[in-house]
Design a protein around this motif. Structure first.
Motif, PDB file in Angstrom:
ATOM      1  N   GLY A  41       0.826  -1.204   0.000  1.00  7.80           N
ATOM      2  CA  GLY A  41       0.000   0.000   0.000  1.00  7.80           C
ATOM      3  C   GLY A  41       0.861   1.254   0.000  1.00  7.80           C
ATOM      4  N   LEU A  42       1.925   1.231   0.822  1.00 11.39           N
ATOM      5  CA  LEU A  42       2.854   2.359   0.850  1.00 11.39           C
ATOM      6  C   LEU A  42       3.526   2.525  -0.512  1.00 11.39           C
ATOM      7  CD1 LEU A  42       4.367   4.554   2.505  1.00 11.39           C
ATOM      8  CD2 LEU A  42       6.118   2.827   2.945  1.00 11.39           C
ATOM      9  N   GLY A  43       3.834   1.399  -1.161  1.00 13.32           N
ATOM     10  CA  GLY A  43       4.439   1.465  -2.494  1.00 13.32           C
ATOM     11  C   GLY A  43       3.537   2.164  -3.486  1.00 13.32           C
ATOM     12  N   ARG A  44       2.247   1.849  -3.455  1.00  6.81           N
ATOM     13  CA  ARG A  44       1.297   2.510  -4.365  1.00  6.81           C
ATOM     14  C   ARG A  44       1.168   3.998  -4.057  1.00  6.81           C
ATOM     15  NH1 ARG A  44      -3.744  -1.551  -5.802  1.00  6.81           N
ATOM     16  NH2 ARG A  44      -2.445  -3.273  -6.571  1.00  6.81           N
ATOM     17  N   VAL A  45       1.128   4.319  -2.766  1.00  8.41           N
ATOM     18  CA  VAL A  45       1.081   5.723  -2.358  1.00  8.41           C
ATOM     19  C   VAL A  45       2.320   6.457  -2.877  1.00  8.41           C
ATOM     20  CG1 VAL A  45       1.172   7.318  -0.394  1.00  8.41           C
ATOM     21  CG2 VAL A  45      -0.341   5.336  -0.317  1.00  8.41           C
ATOM     22  N   GLY A  46       3.490   5.813  -2.746  1.00  9.31           N
ATOM     23  CA  GLY A  46       4.739   6.418  -3.202  1.00  9.31           C
ATOM     24  C   GLY A  46       4.771   6.645  -4.699  1.00  9.31           C
ATOM     25  N   VAL A  47       4.208   5.709  -5.462  1.00 10.95           N
ATOM     26  CA  VAL A  47       4.152   5.860  -6.920  1.00 10.95           C
ATOM     27  C   VAL A  47       3.263   7.055  -7.285  1.00 10.95           C
ATOM     28  CG1 VAL A  47       3.319   4.814  -9.063  1.00 10.95           C
ATOM     29  CG2 VAL A  47       4.653   3.448  -7.445  1.00 10.95           C
ATOM     30  N   GLY A  48       2.087   7.148  -6.659  1.00  3.80           N
ATOM     31  CA  GLY A  48       1.180   8.269  -6.918  1.00  3.80           C
ATOM     32  C   GLY A  48       1.792   9.594  -6.516  1.00  3.80           C
ATOM     33  N   PHE A  49       2.520   9.588  -5.410  1.00  2.56           N
ATOM     34  CA  PHE A  49       3.154  10.803  -4.912  1.00  2.56           C
ATOM     35  C   PHE A  49       4.246  11.274  -5.875  1.00  2.56           C
ATOM     36  CE2 PHE A  49       6.148  13.044  -2.020  1.00  2.56           C
ATOM     37  CZ  PHE A  49       5.277  14.006  -1.532  1.00  2.56           C
ATOM     38  N   SER A 114      -4.172   3.081 -15.138  1.00  2.00           N
ATOM     39  CA  SER A 114      -5.620   2.867 -15.015  1.00  2.00           C
ATOM     40  C   SER A 114      -5.977   1.818 -13.960  1.00  2.00           C
ATOM     41  CB  SER A 114      -6.222   2.451 -16.367  1.00  2.00           C
ATOM     42  OG  SER A 114      -5.649   1.251 -16.826  1.00  2.00           O
ATOM     43  N   ARG A 115      -5.030   0.938 -13.616  1.00  2.62           N
ATOM     44  CA  ARG A 115      -5.304  -0.072 -12.582  1.00  2.62           C
ATOM     45  C   ARG A 115      -5.546   0.591 -11.224  1.00  2.62           C
ATOM     46  NH1 ARG A 115       0.154  -2.426  -9.835  1.00  2.62           N
ATOM     47  NH2 ARG A 115       1.168  -0.412  -9.578  1.00  2.62           N
ATOM     48  N   ASP A 116      -5.041   1.811 -11.058  1.00  2.95           N
ATOM     49  CA  ASP A 116      -5.173   2.511  -9.790  1.00  2.95           C
ATOM     50  C   ASP A 116      -5.588   3.965 -10.048  1.00  2.95           C
ATOM     51  OD1 ASP A 116      -5.159   2.171  -7.077  1.00  2.95           O
ATOM     52  OD2 ASP A 116      -3.036   1.675  -6.930  1.00  2.95           O
ATOM     53  N   LYS A 117      -6.549   4.150 -10.970  1.00  5.38           N
ATOM     54  CA  LYS A 117      -6.878   5.501 -11.418  1.00  5.38           C
ATOM     55  C   LYS A 117      -7.408   6.397 -10.311  1.00  5.38           C
ATOM     56  CE  LYS A 117     -11.183   3.950 -13.661  1.00  5.38           C
ATOM     57  NZ  LYS A 117     -10.840   2.528 -13.799  1.00  5.38           N
ATOM     58  N   THR A 118      -8.105   5.817  -9.319  1.00  2.00           N
ATOM     59  CA  THR A 118      -8.587   6.638  -8.200  1.00  2.00           C
ATOM     60  C   THR A 118      -7.417   7.275  -7.459  1.00  2.00           C
ATOM     61  OG1 THR A 118     -10.526   5.220  -7.910  1.00  2.00           O
ATOM     62  CG2 THR A 118      -9.933   6.654  -6.067  1.00  2.00           C
ATOM     63  N   LEU A 119      -6.387   6.481  -7.176  1.00  4.04           N
ATOM     64  CA  LEU A 119      -5.191   6.994  -6.494  1.00  4.04           C
ATOM     65  C   LEU A 119      -4.550   8.116  -7.299  1.00  4.04           C
ATOM     66  CD1 LEU A 119      -2.832   6.749  -4.364  1.00  4.04           C
ATOM     67  CD2 LEU A 119      -1.780   5.151  -5.983  1.00  4.04           C
ATOM     68  N   TYR A 172      -5.469   3.434   1.357  1.00  8.15           N
ATOM     69  CA  TYR A 172      -4.217   4.008   0.849  1.00  8.15           C
ATOM     70  C   TYR A 172      -4.486   5.035  -0.249  1.00  8.15           C
ATOM     71  CZ  TYR A 172      -4.557   1.238  -3.445  1.00  8.15           C
ATOM     72  OH  TYR A 172      -4.967   0.729  -4.640  1.00  8.15           O
ATOM     73  N   VAL A 173      -5.601   4.881  -0.977  1.00  5.04           N
ATOM     74  CA  VAL A 173      -5.907   5.788  -2.091  1.00  5.04           C
ATOM     75  C   VAL A 173      -6.099   7.230  -1.633  1.00  5.04           C
ATOM     76  CG1 VAL A 173      -6.923   3.994  -3.548  1.00  5.04           C
ATOM     77  CG2 VAL A 173      -8.387   5.296  -1.989  1.00  5.04           C
ATOM     78  N   PHE A 174      -6.384   7.426  -0.340  1.00  6.14           N
ATOM     79  CA  PHE A 174      -6.661   8.772   0.171  1.00  6.14           C
ATOM     80  C   PHE A 174      -5.428   9.484   0.717  1.00  6.14           C
ATOM     81  CE2 PHE A 174     -10.691   6.387   0.958  1.00  6.14           C
ATOM     82  CZ  PHE A 174     -11.458   7.025  -0.007  1.00  6.14           C
ATOM     83  N   ALA A 175      -4.313   8.770   0.873  1.00 10.53           N
ATOM     84  CA  ALA A 175      -3.127   9.365   1.512  1.00 10.53           C
ATOM     85  C   ALA A 175      -2.637  10.598   0.757  1.00 10.53           C
ATOM     86  CB  ALA A 175      -2.011   8.327   1.618  1.00 10.53           C
ATOM     87  N   ASN A 176      -2.518  10.492  -0.565  1.00 14.36           N
ATOM     88  CA  ASN A 176      -2.039  11.639  -1.349  1.00 14.36           C
ATOM     89  C   ASN A 176      -3.091  12.744  -1.437  1.00 14.36           C
ATOM     90  OD1 ASN A 176       0.441  10.425  -1.816  1.00 14.36           O
ATOM     91  ND2 ASN A 176      -0.241   9.440  -3.696  1.00 14.36           N
ATOM     92  N   LEU A 177      -4.371  12.356  -1.397  1.00 14.32           N
ATOM     93  CA  LEU A 177      -5.437  13.365  -1.346  1.00 14.32           C
ATOM     94  C   LEU A 177      -5.267  14.240  -0.115  1.00 14.32           C
ATOM     95  CD1 LEU A 177      -8.219  14.626  -2.079  1.00 14.32           C
ATOM     96  CD2 LEU A 177      -9.263  12.772  -0.742  1.00 14.32           C
ATOM     97  N   PHE A 178      -4.981  13.616   1.023  1.00 12.21           N
ATOM     98  CA  PHE A 178      -4.825  14.378   2.262  1.00 12.21           C
ATOM     99  C   PHE A 178      -3.596  15.285   2.198  1.00 12.21           C
ATOM    100  CE2 PHE A 178      -7.048  10.579   4.436  1.00 12.21           C
ATOM    101  CZ  PHE A 178      -8.286  11.089   4.076  1.00 12.21           C
ATOM    102  N   PHE A 179      -2.530  14.804   1.564  1.00 11.73           N
ATOM    103  CA  PHE A 179      -1.353  15.658   1.369  1.00 11.73           C
ATOM    104  C   PHE A 179      -1.728  16.864   0.520  1.00 11.73           C
ATOM    105  CE2 PHE A 179       2.542  17.202  -0.436  1.00 11.73           C
ATOM    106  CZ  PHE A 179       3.519  16.942   0.512  1.00 11.73           C
ATOM    107  N   GLY A 180      -2.481  16.616  -0.545  1.00 10.78           N
ATOM    108  CA  GLY A 180      -2.905  17.696  -1.442  1.00 10.78           C
ATOM    109  C   GLY A 180      -3.822  18.689  -0.765  1.00 10.78           C
ATOM    110  N   VAL A 181      -4.761  18.184   0.047  1.00 14.80           N
ATOM    111  CA  VAL A 181      -5.673  19.069   0.769  1.00 14.80           C
ATOM    112  C   VAL A 181      -4.902  19.967   1.733  1.00 14.80           C
ATOM    113  CG1 VAL A 181      -7.519  19.138   2.502  1.00 14.80           C
ATOM    114  CG2 VAL A 181      -7.695  17.579   0.551  1.00 14.80           C
ATOM    115  N   GLY A 182      -3.938  19.379   2.442  1.00 14.59           N
ATOM    116  CA  GLY A 182      -3.097  20.171   3.343  1.00 14.59           C
ATOM    117  C   GLY A 182      -2.345  21.256   2.595  1.00 14.59           C
ATOM    118  N   ALA A 183      -1.805  20.900   1.413  1.00 13.35           N
ATOM    119  CA  ALA A 183      -1.065  21.869   0.601  1.00 13.35           C
ATOM    120  C   ALA A 183      -1.978  22.980   0.095  1.00 13.35           C
ATOM    121  CB  ALA A 183      -0.389  21.161  -0.566  1.00 13.35           C
TER     122      ALA A 183
END
Length: 417
Positions: A41-49, A114-119, A172-183
């Motif tokens: 899950g962290l790996g997917r978050v890291g890829v999206g980030f 596209s396999r993880d388009k929400t992220l 895990y799909v929401f982790a980068n969203l929260f980073f973005g919201v904070g920014a």
């Protein structure tokens, strides 16, 4: 002039405090994400980030180099400051819209995305936050206090949202969203303060000025995009070759290594203007100041890195990683530490490259190094796994140092230093 100027030291610590928050927040959040979502899950978050950070390199479009310079030179002329602010923000908005259209097509058509388009779509909030980010303006007027205020606000919001709303593996799909919201919130507050402070109007944007920036900054911004690719693409390729679990392992190690790389990047921008100023007054004095800054910095950094090298296994007990994998992770980490060690040499050389107006050569080196890194990263990761990924980055950093040194020596020949 001594490098130990009282105001510079104060500004450095104020600026550094905000950067420390930038570094500590992921280290605080990552064990929590691993605990709730697993290393994959962290790996997917890291890829999206990393995907978002590469796009940030397009949105910034030279604002953190030439934009800062223009604001700095004209800091006492309110009319020019307002014009530059509007022109740069409008150019960034045009780029943001183009990027969103293009990336949306990619996310729906490229299977890996596209396999993880929400992220990936939620990760685009990070790009929106970077579009709003007024820190380039604050750097130009040397308002380091508000740079730190914005960083602290955005990261506190990010940490709170992660702790409150990530409760299970699928979150895990929401982790980068929260980073973005904070920014978005932190940078938005900073921008509102800036507009009120300088009484800037939000009317009268010039499309001509904005498109002129896009046209004039194109070649330099291409090099900055390639630099972003060089810095942030490895985890995407590692995920593609080795899967999300390997990407998660890389993310943990790289985040610790990034502490040193981020510090070096901060130090680069903090002393760069003074190095240029001293070189302009006197070549010999400028080189002396450059040696003082970077020699002391290298000694301090090497000392801290030596501690991390010795106690590497103890460090990984913090990240909720299976104890059986810690010795291997520690080995990879020790290899990875050579990356910031080499960067601590290449960054000072890059200061001189810019100071000697070798921008065109810098652009070529950056593009060539990035392309070579793609090839080497693919070959070594496929054959050697995570160790190969770090070795490829080490080889390219050494290659960059050799090329930078060769160029700089041409300027030093025949001059007393």
């Amino acid at each position: 002039m001594s490098i130990f100027n009282r105001k510079k030291i104060t500004d450095f610590f104020i600026y550094g405090f905000g950067q420390v928050i930038n570094l500590v927040s992921p280290l605080f959040v990552m064990p929590f994400i691993i605990y709730k979502c697993g290393e994959d899950g962290l790996g997917r978050v890291g890829v999206g980030f990393s995907f978002a950070l590469i796009l940030n390199g397009i949105i910034d479009y030279g604002s953190y180099i030439n934009g800062v310079k223009e604001i700095s030179i004209n800091r006492d002329n309110s009319a020019i400051l307002e014009n530059r602010l509007k022109a740069i923000y409008l150019s960034k908005l045009l780029l943001l819209l183009m990027v969103f259209v293009f990336i949306s097509i990619l996310i729906f058509t490229v299977p890996f995305l596209s396999r993880d388009k929400t992220l990936f779509f939620l990760s685009l909030t990070i790009v929106v936050g970077q579009f709003i980010n007024p820190q380039w303006f604050f750097q130009g007027v040397e308002n380091f206090k508000w740079i730190s205020v914005v960083n602290v606000m955005s990261k506190v919001i990010y940490i709170l949202l992660v702790i409150l709303f990530i409760n299970e593996k699928a979150d895990y799909v929401f982790a980068n969203l929260f980073f973005g919201v904070g920014a978005i919130i932190g940078n938005g507050i900073g921008l509102i303060w800036l507009l009120n402070k300088y009484s800037f109007s939000l009317n009268g944007f010039s499309l001509k000025d904005a498109t002129s920036i896009i046209k004039n900054e194109f070649s330099f911004s291409v090099s900055q995009f390639f630099l972003s690719m060089y810095q942030f693409f490895p985890i995407i390729m590692i995920s593609y070759i080795g899967g999300d679990f390997m990407a998660g392992q890389f993310r943990v190690i790289d985040q610790i290594v990034t502490i040193f790389k981020t510090y070096l990047n901060m130090f680069f921008y903090f002393v760069y203007s003074n190095v240029c100023y001293e070189l302009n007054l006197s070549f010999n004095k400028g080189i002396k100041v450059w040696k003082q800054y970077n020699g002391l910095n290298f000694f301090l950094l090497f000392s801290v890195m030596a501690v991390f090298f010795v106690f590497s296994e103890l460090i990984f007990t913090y990240f909720k990683i299976d104890s059986e994998r810690i010795p291997l992770m520690s080995t990879y980490f020790r290899i990875g530490l050579f990356v910031p060690l080499l960067v601590s040499i290449s960054q000072p050389l890059r200061q001189l490259i810019f100071a000697f107006n070798e921008n065109k050569i810098y652009i070529r080196i950056t593009i060539i190094a990035t392309l070579l890194n793609f090839v080497l990263l693919f070959i070594l990761t496929k054959n050697m796994g995570l160790k190969g990924a770090f070795l490829s980055i080490i080889v390219i950093e050494f290659f960059i140092i050799v090329l930078y040194t060769k160029i700089i020596m041409k300027h030093l020949r025949g001059k007393t230093v």
